[in-house]
Structure formats: structure tokens, C-alpha cells
Design a protein around this motif. Structure first.
Motif, PDB file in Angstrom:
ATOM      1  N   LYS A 180      -4.835  -6.071  -7.271  1.00 51.92           N
ATOM      2  CA  LYS A 180      -3.760  -5.558  -6.413  1.00 51.92           C
ATOM      3  C   LYS A 180      -4.197  -5.221  -4.983  1.00 51.92           C
ATOM      4  O   LYS A 180      -3.805  -4.197  -4.424  1.00 51.92           O
ATOM      5  CB  LYS A 180      -3.071  -4.359  -7.070  1.00 51.92           C
ATOM      6  CG  LYS A 180      -2.412  -4.746  -8.390  1.00 51.92           C
ATOM      7  CD  LYS A 180      -1.556  -3.636  -8.946  1.00 51.92           C
ATOM      8  CE  LYS A 180      -0.826  -4.132 -10.199  1.00 51.92           C
ATOM      9  NZ  LYS A 180      -0.083  -3.082 -10.871  1.00 51.92           N
ATOM     10  N   SER A 196      -3.999   0.329  -0.773  1.00 50.38           N
ATOM     11  CA  SER A 196      -3.209   1.465  -1.267  1.00 50.38           C
ATOM     12  C   SER A 196      -2.668   1.257  -2.681  1.00 50.38           C
ATOM     13  O   SER A 196      -2.355   2.214  -3.368  1.00 50.38           O
ATOM     14  CB  SER A 196      -2.087   1.825  -0.293  1.00 50.38           C
ATOM     15  OG  SER A 196      -1.367   0.692   0.065  1.00 50.38           O
ATOM     16  N   ASN A 197      -2.576   0.025  -3.134  1.00 45.29           N
ATOM     17  CA  ASN A 197      -2.158  -0.238  -4.524  1.00 45.29           C
ATOM     18  C   ASN A 197      -3.318  -0.683  -5.403  1.00 45.29           C
ATOM     19  O   ASN A 197      -3.131  -0.963  -6.589  1.00 45.29           O
ATOM     20  CB  ASN A 197      -1.114  -1.367  -4.549  1.00 45.29           C
ATOM     21  CG  ASN A 197       0.151  -1.014  -3.800  1.00 45.29           C
ATOM     22  OD1 ASN A 197       1.012  -0.323  -4.325  1.00 45.29           O
ATOM     23  ND2 ASN A 197       0.259  -1.449  -2.553  1.00 45.29           N
ATOM     24  N   ASN A 204      -6.483   3.500 -10.436  1.00 44.22           N
ATOM     25  CA  ASN A 204      -6.068   3.418  -9.037  1.00 44.22           C
ATOM     26  C   ASN A 204      -7.244   3.773  -8.141  1.00 44.22           C
ATOM     27  O   ASN A 204      -7.879   4.817  -8.315  1.00 44.22           O
ATOM     28  CB  ASN A 204      -4.891   4.369  -8.794  1.00 44.22           C
ATOM     29  CG  ASN A 204      -4.222   4.065  -7.471  1.00 44.22           C
ATOM     30  OD1 ASN A 204      -4.898   3.846  -6.466  1.00 44.22           O
ATOM     31  ND2 ASN A 204      -2.911   4.015  -7.490  1.00 44.22           N
ATOM     32  N   TRP A 259      -2.243 -10.449  -7.882  1.00 42.11           N
ATOM     33  CA  TRP A 259      -1.712 -10.384  -6.526  1.00 42.11           C
ATOM     34  C   TRP A 259      -2.619 -11.214  -5.604  1.00 42.11           C
ATOM     35  O   TRP A 259      -3.843 -11.091  -5.654  1.00 42.11           O
ATOM     36  CB  TRP A 259      -1.702  -8.941  -6.018  1.00 42.11           C
ATOM     37  CG  TRP A 259      -0.714  -8.041  -6.682  1.00 42.11           C
ATOM     38  CD1 TRP A 259      -0.105  -8.228  -7.896  1.00 42.11           C
ATOM     39  CD2 TRP A 259      -0.227  -6.798  -6.173  1.00 42.11           C
ATOM     40  NE1 TRP A 259       0.735  -7.170  -8.158  1.00 42.11           N
ATOM     41  CE2 TRP A 259       0.681  -6.277  -7.126  1.00 42.11           C
ATOM     42  CE3 TRP A 259      -0.463  -6.069  -5.017  1.00 42.11           C
ATOM     43  CZ2 TRP A 259       1.342  -5.057  -6.948  1.00 42.11           C
ATOM     44  CZ3 TRP A 259       0.188  -4.856  -4.833  1.00 42.11           C
ATOM     45  CH2 TRP A 259       1.083  -4.367  -5.782  1.00 42.11           C
ATOM     46  N   ILE A 293       5.893 -10.407  -3.497  1.00 44.72           N
ATOM     47  CA  ILE A 293       6.075  -9.200  -4.309  1.00 44.72           C
ATOM     48  C   ILE A 293       6.853  -8.206  -3.451  1.00 44.72           C
ATOM     49  O   ILE A 293       6.338  -7.723  -2.435  1.00 44.72           O
ATOM     50  CB  ILE A 293       4.707  -8.615  -4.736  1.00 44.72           C
ATOM     51  CG1 ILE A 293       3.926  -9.647  -5.541  1.00 44.72           C
ATOM     52  CG2 ILE A 293       4.885  -7.328  -5.542  1.00 44.72           C
ATOM     53  CD1 ILE A 293       2.480  -9.279  -5.797  1.00 44.72           C
ATOM     54  N   LYS A 294       8.083  -7.929  -3.850  1.00 45.07           N
ATOM     55  CA  LYS A 294       8.964  -7.169  -2.955  1.00 45.07           C
ATOM     56  C   LYS A 294       9.124  -5.709  -3.359  1.00 45.07           C
ATOM     57  O   LYS A 294       9.530  -4.883  -2.550  1.00 45.07           O
ATOM     58  CB  LYS A 294      10.340  -7.836  -2.910  1.00 45.07           C
ATOM     59  CG  LYS A 294      10.301  -9.222  -2.261  1.00 45.07           C
ATOM     60  CD  LYS A 294      11.666  -9.841  -2.107  1.00 45.07           C
ATOM     61  CE  LYS A 294      11.587 -11.086  -1.220  1.00 45.07           C
ATOM     62  NZ  LYS A 294      12.812 -11.847  -1.160  1.00 45.07           N
ATOM     63  N   ASN A 295       8.828  -5.414  -4.615  1.00 44.92           N
ATOM     64  CA  ASN A 295       9.136  -4.062  -5.092  1.00 44.92           C
ATOM     65  C   ASN A 295       7.968  -3.096  -4.928  1.00 44.92           C
ATOM     66  O   ASN A 295       7.629  -2.351  -5.824  1.00 44.92           O
ATOM     67  CB  ASN A 295       9.577  -4.121  -6.556  1.00 44.92           C
ATOM     68  CG  ASN A 295       8.513  -4.766  -7.430  1.00 44.92           C
ATOM     69  OD1 ASN A 295       7.550  -5.351  -6.906  1.00 44.92           O
ATOM     70  ND2 ASN A 295       8.649  -4.653  -8.726  1.00 44.92           N
ATOM     71  N   ILE A 296       7.329  -3.173  -3.758  1.00 43.68           N
ATOM     72  CA  ILE A 296       6.260  -2.204  -3.472  1.00 43.68           C
ATOM     73  C   ILE A 296       6.528  -1.570  -2.115  1.00 43.68           C
ATOM     74  O   ILE A 296       7.192  -2.168  -1.266  1.00 43.68           O
ATOM     75  CB  ILE A 296       4.851  -2.853  -3.458  1.00 43.68           C
ATOM     76  CG1 ILE A 296       4.847  -4.096  -2.560  1.00 43.68           C
ATOM     77  CG2 ILE A 296       4.353  -3.135  -4.830  1.00 43.68           C
ATOM     78  CD1 ILE A 296       3.454  -4.621  -2.309  1.00 43.68           C
ATOM     79  N   GLU A 297       6.019  -0.381  -1.927  1.00 46.17           N
ATOM     80  CA  GLU A 297       6.177   0.291  -0.636  1.00 46.17           C
ATOM     81  C   GLU A 297       4.965  -0.052   0.222  1.00 46.17           C
ATOM     82  O   GLU A 297       3.841  -0.062  -0.263  1.00 46.17           O
ATOM     83  CB  GLU A 297       6.190   1.806  -0.847  1.00 46.17           C
ATOM     84  CG  GLU A 297       7.285   2.251  -1.777  1.00 46.17           C
ATOM     85  CD  GLU A 297       8.252   3.178  -1.087  1.00 46.17           C
ATOM     86  OE1 GLU A 297       7.798   3.960  -0.229  1.00 46.17           O
ATOM     87  OE2 GLU A 297       9.457   3.104  -1.424  1.00 46.17           O
ATOM     88  N   SER A 299       2.328   1.152   2.565  1.00 44.26           N
ATOM     89  CA  SER A 299       1.787   2.486   2.816  1.00 44.26           C
ATOM     90  C   SER A 299       2.035   2.920   4.273  1.00 44.26           C
ATOM     91  O   SER A 299       1.797   2.151   5.202  1.00 44.26           O
ATOM     92  CB  SER A 299       0.286   2.462   2.540  1.00 44.26           C
ATOM     93  OG  SER A 299      -0.323   3.565   3.103  1.00 44.26           O
TER      94      SER A 299
END
Ligand code: NAX
Length: 324
Positions: A180, A196-197, A204, A259, A293-297, A299
Motif C-alpha cells: 500500500k 500514509s496507508n 500500519n 497497490w 483506487i478511489k476510496n482512500i483519503e 493525507s
């Protein structure tokens, strides 16, 4: 065995191509059941050297290598092309930034885009490696309007792999344990390697990472790795770039759930990045396609960095409007 497919490599007499072509012919890009017609393109003065590459290919007796064509004629080279590695361009010399190359190298990609539009397979998959890779990919895409923009990508895989390797080194673990990671933006020293992911051995990375190492060591190391290699070797990365090109195309064709970082057209992205630039976004590869990949924020601490790389890509695009 499948029917043979046509694979174009431009800059085929150059250094990166020399590290890539033999691996492509051995099946490391498209698999061991895929015969290949190799279409090797370079400029006319390089034809002698390119013939030498052809002779060596013949001497390898690769069972998958159905035919080898060498040419400086774009319409001949791209005829019914299924896969293209656009490597040919001037390399960045010591002390040069990618934007210095933009003017010269941009002109190479307009006619290639036109040839792709006219004679290539409409399902062609294109990877641009020649620098400045993102904007060269944008130029190629704009000049091939009959082909889906998603079929044009620019290479960020080397930056991605460099990031994986640095994290694995730091935490003394195997590459496979690092997941990731994202490298956003441009393949230049404004790129934004983002942990950050990231996960190391299923945990993590934030729980173990030193922020100071991330900002003051990791980010500049990745951003300037190309220059570090030029400093050490006296010329730019070749074998690692070839490896990245092969694995980028391999994963696009065969799929990879990890990823990855892929330079792609920025239209309809959820990260508030300006449209119509070739920007690197986190992606996964399904068989034959890739998906942002769209469903991540994104940072927040990276906001300033992201704006710098976005601005650079907008400026690069705006400086080549005559080529689009
Ligand atoms: P070389 O100079 O060894 O080879 C370039 C080849 O391209 C030469 O054979 C040259 O004759 C050919 N060429 C020039 N104009 C051409 C045209 N119009 N059509 C077809 N071929 C043409 O460079 P090399 O080390 O192979 O690097 C190639 C490109 O990759 C450079 O632009 C370099 O900066 C870029 N890189 C991109 C990377 C990335 O991650 N995207 C990393 C490595 C590398 O820096």
C-alpha cells in the motif's frame, strides 16, 4: 500457444531497451504462451546499432520470438501494434532537470501518437518511459484521439519500486511484506512518495515510522534517486527502468492486486487534481485493465507536496500546447 502479438519498442538501440528487449522476447512481459513479433524502432542513424541488437536476439534462439522488424518508419513500426514501450528519447544528463528535456523530447511523441492513431490496434496498451514521461504520454494520447485515453500510461513503477525497496531496507524485511505504497504525481523530483496507508508485515507503518525519517530522508531520497544513480554511474538508470517497464506492462496484462503507481489521465479523479494531465494515482491491475483506487483519503500533510507536483505537470502541459 496464443496467436502472435505485435510489440513495439522505441529507442530500441538505446540503453534501457537493451536491458528490456531480451526479457520481453524471453516471455517475462507477456508470459510463456505468448509468441511475439518484435517491432524495434529507432532513428535512422541508429539502424546499424539496432541491427546488432537484432543479430543478438536471433542468437538467443528465443522460442517465443516469431519475428523481428527494425525500422525508423513509424507507420511500419506501429502497424497493428498491440503493446508499445515508448522508450526512445534523449536521456537526462548530469545536472539537467526533466523540464529541460521537454522541448526536444515532446516533438518525438506527437508523430508517434499520430502513427498509433492511424495504424495500431485500437486495443493497444501504451507505456511511455522516455522523459519527461508524463507529459510525453499526454502528447501521445492527444495525438491518438480514436483510442481510449486509458490505454496511455506513463511509467511511475520505478519510483514505486524504489519506495518499496527503501522501506523494506529500513525495516529489514522482504519486499513482499511492504504494501500500500503510493507515489503521486510526476516522474520528476516533485513526485510525492506517500506512506500514509503503507503496511509492513501487516501492520500500519504509522505505528512504527519516525516522521522525521519520512520527511527528511525517505521523501528526498526517492525524489532524487534518479540523480543519485546518474551521480554514481555517470548515466541514468537502465536495468531498473527496464525492469519497471516490463513489470508495469506485465501487471496491466495479467493483473496484480497490490497497490501500484500508474501515470494516467487525471480526468474524473476524486482527489481534486486538475484534469487533462498525466498524473500518477494509486491503482490496481485487473487482467487487461487498471483501476484507480478511489476510496482512500489523500493525507493532509501531503497537500503542499501534491500541489507542487500538480503545478509542475500543468506547467509542462501548458508549455507544449502546440504539440497536443
Ligand atoms: P539512450 O540514449 O541510451 O537511448 C535512447 C534511444 O532513443 C537512442 O537509441 C536514440 O537513438 C533513440 N531515439 C531518439 N529519438 C528517437 C525517436 N524519435 N524515435 C525513436 N527512437 C529515438 O537512453 P536510455 O537510457 O535508454 O533512456 C531512454 C529514456 O528513458 C530517456 O528519456 C530517459 O530519461 C528515460 N528514463 C525514464 C525513466 C522513467 O522512470 N520514466 C527512468 C529511466 C530513464 O531516465
Amino acid at each position: 500457444m496464443n496467436e502472435p502479438v505485435n510489440v513495439v519498442v522505441t529507442g530500441a538501440a538505446g540503453n534501457i531497451a537493451y536491458s528490456a528487449i531480451f526479457r520481453v522476447a524471453a516471455g517475462q512481459m507477456l508470459g510463456e504462451n505468448q509468441p511475439i513479433n518484435l517491432m524495434l524502432i529507432d532513428i535512422e542513424p541508429a539502424m546499424n546499432a539496432l541491427n546488432g541488437v537484432k543479430f543478438e536476439l536471433e542468437d538467443c534462439a528465443f522460442p517465443l520470438l516469431n519475428s523481428i522488424t527494425t525500422t525508423f518508419n513509424l507507420n511500419q513500426g506501429f502497424e497493428q501494434c498491440d503493446y508499445a514501450l515508448l522508450i526512445g528519447a534523449k536521456p537526462r544528463m548530469k545536472g539537467m532537470e526533466r523540464k529541460d528535456l521537454l522541448k526536444d523530447n515532446g516533438k518525438i511523441f506527437k508523430p508517434q501518437g499520430k502513427a498509433i492513431n492511424e495504424v495500431a490496434s485500437k486495443k493497444i496498451k501504451v507505456l511511455v518511459v522516455g522523459n519527461p514521461a508524463n507529459t510525453n504520454a499526454l502528447i501521445t494520447m492527444h495525438n491518438a484521439p480514436t483510442i481510449d485515453p486509458k490505454q496511455f500510461t506513463s511509467m511511475m513503477r520505478l519510483d514505486h519500486d524504489r519506495s518499496l525497496a527503501q522501506v523494506a531496507n529500513k525495516y529489514n524485511t522482504n519486499i513482499k511484506e511492504v504494501k500500500k505504497i503510493i507515489v503521486w504525481g510526476n516522474h520528476s523530483n516533485t513526485q510525492v512518495p506517500d506512506l500514509s496507508n503503507a503496511e509492513v508485515s501487516g501492520k500500519n507503518i504509522k505505528d512504527i515510522m519516525n516522521e522525521d525519517w519520512y520527511k527528511n530522508d525517505f521523501i528526498p531520497r526517492i525524489q532524487n534517486r534518479g540523480a543519485e544513480i546518474i551521480e554514481a554511474r555517470g548515466s541514468s538508470s537502465a536495468a531498473s527502468a527496464a525492469n519497471a517497464a516490463i513489470t508495469h506492462m506485465r501487471d496491466w496484462v495479467s493483473g496484480n492486486n497490490d497497490w501500484l503507481s500508474i501515470g494516467q489521465i487525471s480526468n474524473s479523479n476524486p482527489f481534486n487534481i486538475s484534469e487533462d494531465i498525466m498524473f500518477s494515482f494509486p491503482s490496481i491491475c485487473n487482467e487487461g485493465s487498471y483501476e484507480m483506487i478511489k476510496n482512500i483519503e489523500m493525507s493532509e500533510i501531503l497537500n503542499d507536496y501534491i500541489k507542487i507536483t500538480e503545478k509542475e505537470l500543468i506547467q509542462e502541459r501548458d508549455s507544449v500546447l502546440d504539440l497536443l
